[in-house]
Write a protein that holds these residues in place. Structure first.
Motif, PDB file in Angstrom:
ATOM      1  N   PHE A 254     -13.398  -1.619  -0.439  1.00  0.00           N
ATOM      2  CA  PHE A 254     -12.506  -0.911   0.678  1.00  0.00           C
ATOM      3  C   PHE A 254     -12.909  -1.516   1.736  1.00  0.00           C
ATOM      4  O   PHE A 254     -14.096  -1.091   2.568  1.00  0.00           O
ATOM      5  CB  PHE A 254     -13.176   0.343  -0.040  1.00  0.00           C
ATOM      6  CG  PHE A 254     -12.187   1.230   1.247  1.00  0.00           C
ATOM      7  CD1 PHE A 254     -10.816   1.389   1.785  1.00  0.00           C
ATOM      8  CD2 PHE A 254     -13.366   2.114   2.443  1.00  0.00           C
ATOM      9  CE1 PHE A 254     -10.257   2.477   2.852  1.00  0.00           C
ATOM     10  CE2 PHE A 254     -12.402   3.534   3.390  1.00  0.00           C
ATOM     11  CZ  PHE A 254     -11.239   2.652   3.465  1.00  0.00           C
ATOM     12  N   THR A 255     -12.509  -2.302   2.596  1.00  0.00           N
ATOM     13  CA  THR A 255     -12.081  -2.871   3.613  1.00  0.00           C
ATOM     14  C   THR A 255     -11.804  -2.931   5.102  1.00  0.00           C
ATOM     15  O   THR A 255     -10.890  -2.622   4.679  1.00  0.00           O
ATOM     16  CB  THR A 255     -13.232  -4.294   3.781  1.00  0.00           C
ATOM     17  OG1 THR A 255     -11.665  -5.140   2.987  1.00  0.00           O
ATOM     18  CG2 THR A 255     -13.866  -4.954   2.959  1.00  0.00           C
ATOM     19  N   PRO A 256     -11.822  -2.942   5.959  1.00  0.00           N
ATOM     20  CA  PRO A 256     -10.705  -3.348   6.939  1.00  0.00           C
ATOM     21  C   PRO A 256      -9.773  -3.833   6.806  1.00  0.00           C
ATOM     22  O   PRO A 256      -8.244  -3.943   6.768  1.00  0.00           O
ATOM     23  CB  PRO A 256     -11.212  -3.360   7.958  1.00  0.00           C
ATOM     24  CG  PRO A 256     -12.438  -3.176   8.691  1.00  0.00           C
ATOM     25  CD  PRO A 256     -12.858  -3.852   6.592  1.00  0.00           C
ATOM     26  N   GLU A 257     -10.108  -5.291   6.115  1.00  0.00           N
ATOM     27  CA  GLU A 257      -9.148  -6.729   5.897  1.00  0.00           C
ATOM     28  C   GLU A 257      -7.988  -5.584   4.783  1.00  0.00           C
ATOM     29  O   GLU A 257      -6.379  -5.709   4.410  1.00  0.00           O
ATOM     30  CB  GLU A 257      -9.693  -7.689   5.290  1.00  0.00           C
ATOM     31  CG  GLU A 257     -10.237  -8.297   6.770  1.00  0.00           C
ATOM     32  CD  GLU A 257     -11.296  -7.512   6.956  1.00  0.00           C
ATOM     33  OE1 GLU A 257     -11.878  -8.083   7.813  1.00  0.00           O
ATOM     34  OE2 GLU A 257     -12.265  -7.241   6.256  1.00  0.00           O
ATOM     35  N   SER A 258      -8.791  -4.745   3.734  1.00  0.00           N
ATOM     36  CA  SER A 258      -7.838  -4.351   2.312  1.00  0.00           C
ATOM     37  C   SER A 258      -7.041  -3.552   2.803  1.00  0.00           C
ATOM     38  O   SER A 258      -5.694  -3.146   2.593  1.00  0.00           O
ATOM     39  CB  SER A 258      -8.725  -3.927   1.784  1.00  0.00           C
ATOM     40  OG  SER A 258     -10.051  -2.987   1.640  1.00  0.00           O
ATOM     41  N   ARG A 259      -7.563  -2.428   3.784  1.00  0.00           N
ATOM     42  CA  ARG A 259      -7.046  -1.726   4.371  1.00  0.00           C
ATOM     43  C   ARG A 259      -5.386  -1.992   5.280  1.00  0.00           C
ATOM     44  O   ARG A 259      -4.352  -1.531   5.137  1.00  0.00           O
ATOM     45  CB  ARG A 259      -7.147  -0.759   5.095  1.00  0.00           C
ATOM     46  CG  ARG A 259      -6.484   0.524   6.062  1.00  0.00           C
ATOM     47  CD  ARG A 259      -7.915   1.390   6.236  1.00  0.00           C
ATOM     48  NE  ARG A 259      -7.427   2.771   6.567  1.00  0.00           N
ATOM     49  CZ  ARG A 259      -6.689   3.019   8.196  1.00  0.00           C
ATOM     50  NH1 ARG A 259      -6.909   2.299   8.976  1.00  0.00           N
ATOM     51  NH2 ARG A 259      -5.925   4.352   7.897  1.00  0.00           N
ATOM     52  N   VAL A 260      -5.687  -2.626   5.738  1.00  0.00           N
ATOM     53  CA  VAL A 260      -4.180  -3.555   6.537  1.00  0.00           C
ATOM     54  C   VAL A 260      -3.578  -4.614   5.493  1.00  0.00           C
ATOM     55  O   VAL A 260      -2.591  -4.266   6.028  1.00  0.00           O
ATOM     56  CB  VAL A 260      -4.825  -5.078   7.688  1.00  0.00           C
ATOM     57  CG1 VAL A 260      -4.008  -5.268   8.424  1.00  0.00           C
ATOM     58  CG2 VAL A 260      -6.061  -4.273   8.486  1.00  0.00           C
ATOM     59  N   GLU A 261      -4.382  -4.828   4.819  1.00  0.00           N
ATOM     60  CA  GLU A 261      -3.376  -5.852   3.311  1.00  0.00           C
ATOM     61  C   GLU A 261      -2.542  -4.510   2.785  1.00  0.00           C
ATOM     62  O   GLU A 261      -0.782  -4.026   2.313  1.00  0.00           O
ATOM     63  CB  GLU A 261      -3.986  -6.644   2.199  1.00  0.00           C
ATOM     64  CG  GLU A 261      -3.215  -7.324   1.394  1.00  0.00           C
ATOM     65  CD  GLU A 261      -4.083  -8.144   0.586  1.00  0.00           C
ATOM     66  OE1 GLU A 261      -3.742  -8.970  -0.750  1.00  0.00           O
ATOM     67  OE2 GLU A 261      -5.389  -7.444   0.455  1.00  0.00           O
ATOM     68  N   ALA A 262      -2.978  -3.187   2.311  1.00  0.00           N
ATOM     69  CA  ALA A 262      -2.054  -2.703   1.773  1.00  0.00           C
ATOM     70  C   ALA A 262      -1.298  -1.869   2.563  1.00  0.00           C
ATOM     71  O   ALA A 262       0.033  -1.825   2.250  1.00  0.00           O
ATOM     72  CB  ALA A 262      -3.144  -1.310   1.200  1.00  0.00           C
ATOM     73  N   HIS A 263      -1.567  -1.727   3.782  1.00  0.00           N
ATOM     74  CA  HIS A 263      -0.627  -1.361   4.778  1.00  0.00           C
ATOM     75  C   HIS A 263       1.426  -2.403   5.169  1.00  0.00           C
ATOM     76  O   HIS A 263       1.961  -1.598   5.221  1.00  0.00           O
ATOM     77  CB  HIS A 263      -1.069  -0.910   6.403  1.00  0.00           C
ATOM     78  CG  HIS A 263       0.088  -1.322   7.606  1.00  0.00           C
ATOM     79  ND1 HIS A 263       0.255   0.549   7.304  1.00  0.00           N
ATOM     80  CD2 HIS A 263       0.395  -1.718   8.099  1.00  0.00           C
ATOM     81  CE1 HIS A 263       1.459   0.401   8.905  1.00  0.00           C
ATOM     82  NE2 HIS A 263       1.229  -1.088   9.207  1.00  0.00           N
TER      83      HIS A 263
END
Length: 473
Positions: A254-263
């Motif tokens: 759970f990282t900022p990059e994974s959250r942006v990717e999911a978005h």
């Protein structure tokens, strides 16, 4: 990237007559905003600012908001607490579920002397050993931390072993920053690999660039490739479902990059669905068939009742419209044979049991239940076609007849000819020729039209063989 625009702020300041210069509260949550900007110049009087559930990676451009008391940045991608020294009136800061791993950055809040509440739940720094003791000792002005009140005894205990707590926190912070750097590098390599894969898939399905005209393929090979392409189109839905399942089931940190990717993945799915809707527009609902038959439609799925008031000679339609919906979203159209109500763009249509008067109909809405009541008077003056039964011939006697024998003798004569000839007087030419004065001279009868022949006279047959009536002169 979504930017904060003036139109966005004005649309969320209706409570202030869309005036942003004197705005004290604004909510910009769930807008996919990736950067804080312009608010410190447009809304200098802000006291409450909601920016939760966005994609903001950094706190910036809020230092000029001197009157800001509450800042909500929950559910964002913030990793460092910074640039809040200029918010002199800040009392509450919410950073729930972010990526703050540099716990030492909370010491920048020492300048916010009015800060009373701080929320850091869901951040990596909360897993550090001695997290709460470090924050309590670093910010003496705090009263509440993560929704729990800071007692006096807790503050005294936190200040006693402050040096040891700081040392442990800094060590854990260094380890986290190293791990975070590795995660960032891995995300960059993954993104670069995806871009490389997209470039490799740029040529056509035959593996060649379309601009390469020197390489030619046989016709049979092209046909085979075309068939393979058609098969790929048929199985595209299965491939999409497989890729969707792999994306969500593949474990990742759970990282900022994974959250942006999911978005971004969700945004691509949303755009694909919108394109499908544009390609296949929804067929309009049939309200009246080609033969002129009116259909019963209840798109908003509302409760209704249709009654007939015999005393007032009206038809009453009670429609259960939503109680708290604005009346401006309702449209009523009454026709002689049906009634149509549009509720927030959805159509309710009902065929009426009898013809009504649209001009005399009324529509009223209850202030307590919100129901819409249509009162439609029935149409009056309907022409009813009935068969007229003529009385028997013997009952129709002539006004001038004296005896039943005369009626029997004239049984074959039409009704308008049943006149007793014995009572008819002789026709005098002087009665039908206008009289002339002596000065006009004698009447010139040569220009007068001759009398019609006897067979064309209406009463000619009444004078045949009747000795009592003299012949016409």
């Amino acid at each position: 990237m979504v930017y904060i625009t003036e139109d966005m702020v004005r649309r969320r300041s209706e409570h202030n007559d869309c005036e942003i210069s004197s705005l004290e509260e604004v909510s910009l949550h769930q807008q996919d905003i990736e950067r804080i900007q312009h608010l410190d110049r447009w809304c200098r009087d802000l006291r409450i600012l909601y920016l939760q559930n966005n994609l903001i990676p950094r706190i910036e451009n809020v230092g000029r908001l001197k009157k800001l008391e509450y800042l909500n940045l929950a559910l964002n991608n913030i990793e460092v607490i910074e640039n809040l020294e200029g918010c002199e009136s800040l009392q509450k800061l919410d950073l729930t579920v972010n990526f703050v791993g540099r716990l030492s950055s909370v010491e920048s809040l020492k300048h916010n002397v009015h800060l009373r509440e701080l929320f850091l739940v869901g951040n990596p720094c909360t897993e550090f050993q001695g997290y709460r003791q470090y924050v309590v000792s670093s910010l003496p002005q705090l009263k509440w931390l993560d929704g729990t009140e800071i007692s006096r005894s807790e503050r005294i205990g936190a200040s006693q072993g402050l040096e040891e707590t700081r040392r442990r926190v800094w060590e854990q912070e260094k380890e986290y920053l190293k791990r975070r750097a590795r995660e960032r590098e891995e995300a960059q390599r993954k993104e670069a690999g995806e871009e490389k894969g997209n470039k490799e898939r740029k040529p056509g399905f035959d593996g060649r660039w379309y601009t390469d005209i020197n390489n030619t393929a046989p016709v049979l090979e092209e046909n085979k490739e075309n068939q393979d392409a058609e098969g790929n189109v048929v199985n595209s839905d299965l491939d999409d479902a497989r890729r969707e399942k792999e994306f969500w089931e593949t474990p990742c940190s759970f990282t900022p990059e994974s959250r942006v990717e999911a978005h971004r993945h969700l945004e691509e799915k949303k755009k694909a669905k919108e394109k499908e809707k544009e390609k296949k527009p929804k067929a309009p609902r049939t309200l009246i068939t080609a033969e002129g038959r009116v259909m019963n439609v209840n798109e908003p799925k509302l409760d209704f009742s249709l009654t007939e008031d015999e005393e007032n000679n009206t038809i009453v339609l009670d429609l259960g419209v939503y109680r708290h919906m604005d009346t401006s979203l309702i449209g009523v159209d009454v026709q002689p044979t049906y009634a149509r109500v549009t509720v927030k763009g959805k159509i309710f249509q009902m065929v009426l049991p009898a013809e009504v008067k649209p001009d005399s109909s009324t529509a009223q809405r209850s202030q307590t239940t919100g129901h819409l009541v249509l009162t439609m008077p029935r149409a009056e003056g309907e022409i009813k076609v009935t068969k007229s039964v003529l009385p028997p011939p013997r009952a129709r006697q002539s006004r001038c007849s004296d005896s039943p024998e005369d009626n029997k003798r004239r049984a074959g004569v039409p009704e308008w000819l049943e006149v007793d000839p014995s009572r008819r007087t002789a026709l005098d030419l002087g009665d039908i020729v206008p009289r002339r004065s002596a000065n006009e001279g004698p009447l010139d009868t040569s220009r007068m039209a001759p009398p019609p022949p006897p067979e064309h006279s209406r009463f000619s047959h009444d004078f045949v063989d009747d000795p009592d009536v003299p012949p016409l002169v």
